[in-house]
Design a protein around this motif. Sequence first.
Motif, short mmCIF file in Angstrom:
data_model
loop_
_atom_site.label_atom_id
_atom_site.label_comp_id
_atom_site.label_asym_id
_atom_site.label_seq_id
_atom_site.Cartn_x
_atom_site.Cartn_y
_atom_site.Cartn_z
N SER A 524 0.81 -1.23 0.00
CA SER A 524 0.00 0.00 0.00
C SER A 524 0.84 1.27 0.00
O SER A 524 0.31 2.37 -0.23
CB SER A 524 -0.93 0.01 1.22
N VAL A 525 2.15 1.15 0.25
CA VAL A 525 3.04 2.32 0.28
C VAL A 525 3.70 2.46 -1.08
O VAL A 525 4.33 1.52 -1.58
CB VAL A 525 4.11 2.18 1.38
N PRO A 526 3.60 3.64 -1.73
CA PRO A 526 4.20 3.81 -3.05
C PRO A 526 5.72 3.78 -3.01
O PRO A 526 6.33 4.11 -1.98
CB PRO A 526 3.68 5.18 -3.49
N ALA A 527 6.34 3.41 -4.12
CA ALA A 527 7.79 3.32 -4.20
C ALA A 527 8.46 4.65 -3.90
O ALA A 527 9.57 4.70 -3.36
CB ALA A 527 8.20 2.82 -5.59
N SER A 528 7.77 5.74 -4.20
CA SER A 528 8.36 7.07 -3.99
C SER A 528 8.59 7.37 -2.51
O SER A 528 9.36 8.28 -2.18
CB SER A 528 7.44 8.14 -4.59
#
Length: 532
Positions: A524-528
Amino acid sequence: MALRLEGVSIAAGEALLGLPLVTGNVDTVATVLSGLTARDEDGVLSLEARDAAPAMEDGYGDDAQAREWVTNRATRGTIEVEYSVPAEATLPPRGPAPPYSFLQDGGGVSAAGHVFLLMPPGDTQYRTTIDWDLSEATPDSRAVSSLGEGRVEAGDAMTANTIRSGFYMAGDIETWPEDVPSGGFFGAVQGTPPFDAAELLSWSGDLYEQYAEFFGQEDIPPYGVFLRHNPVNAGGGVGLHRSFVTTFDEDSTPEGLKSTLAHEMFHTFQPRLDEPGGLASSWFTEGLAVFYQSRLPLRFGQVAPEDFLEDLNSHAARYYTSAMAEAPNSEIPARFWADTRIRTLPYDRGMLYFVTVDHAVRTASEGQRSLDDLMLEMLRRQQSGETLTPNDWEEVLRAELGESAVEDFRYFIDGAKPVPASDAFGPCFTRTTETLRRYELGFDPAVLAEPVRIVRGLDPDSNAARAGVQDGDEIVRPVPQDSIQGQQDAELTLLLRRNGEEFSVTYLPRGETVEAYQWDRVESVPASACGL
């Protein structure tokens, strides 16, 4: 080889030249070089060979024994030395070792100065010029050293040990960029890798520039990456003076080499403990390098979170399944080359320890500070001329986190297992537990570090014994172990000799199952948001 020594004065009966017999578990050419001659302004110098156990100040590093050549009279004026060495490995490999030895491959030749450069003993500093004679080489041959291509004058004075710590490659080789710059990053390739070497070197050059900016360096000194073939332990490497040497085989991929390159280039910038030196302080040097080898590329956007996770879990699996996970740091110097499970401790346990420190600093400062600040403070002390010791690290810890952090550090040195918090690697990763199997060679691991590898201490209940290995078998070829400890399904193939016949045995070097920490990706956490 030709040496021209100016400003050197050697008394009668003293050593004019010296070379370790074995360095980094690699035999040097000290016993096989030929045609050694020396002369000065008064004519020919007669040299007599002797073997000695040198002190650190003799300039041989921590190698146990050296061969020296003693002059029959006092020298006067410029000294000229000539000798010849074989352009290929002439002695059987001892086992796990850095890629120092001569390699003749693909129309080129390469070696670390450690194994072939005769120099006067001592820590005298020299203004150094490296030059090449390619008049008898094939057309289009080139020559590159750690200081650059062709004739190069070192910008700084160098000791004999520093000169030996360079790498040298010549013949039919490729470079990146095509025109090697006088400063900054460059790469050289011997042989034919199974991947786009220029692309890998371009990535490495970009990361090197990011490192230089991170460490506040404006004038970037020369730094070279050398690639060459190694069928035994591909992917490994060694950091040398302003350079790094890594190796490939037919199955190598650029992704597999990136963490190695990131690790070794970090060594160029990082602080190091001066006392105790060498392997006794490798928890600091190697632990920091493993910590940052994927942390910084992820921060700079040069690797994906999945690549970071793969690197992390390989080190964590190797450590948490190791039967030697709690061996004290004091055992590392003596057993480093004899047992792969000891050899990997400074890397894995050191990294996990620094993760716990980083998380503690970030938590205590509410994200305003990190391990970066402590590491850079150690570097500042070193650059100001201080001799760094573990006491300096304790002072930095005490100022940042209090006395309890110093106590935790001492427990770590005594062998305590570091266990990072679930979110210690940032919001993208969470800790989990998996059932994994311990690495188990099946016989005395010291066998693989010996010049003649005769199996002994075979465990009759091991997979090695079940596959047919017997005490008394000779292992004909060295085998890599360091990386496969972190790969649960990696098999080990031994080429054995028994009763004059050679045959191969393949088995899974695993034993009992244990619970080991690993980390999962939080989808759920974006790569950015992954780069800390």
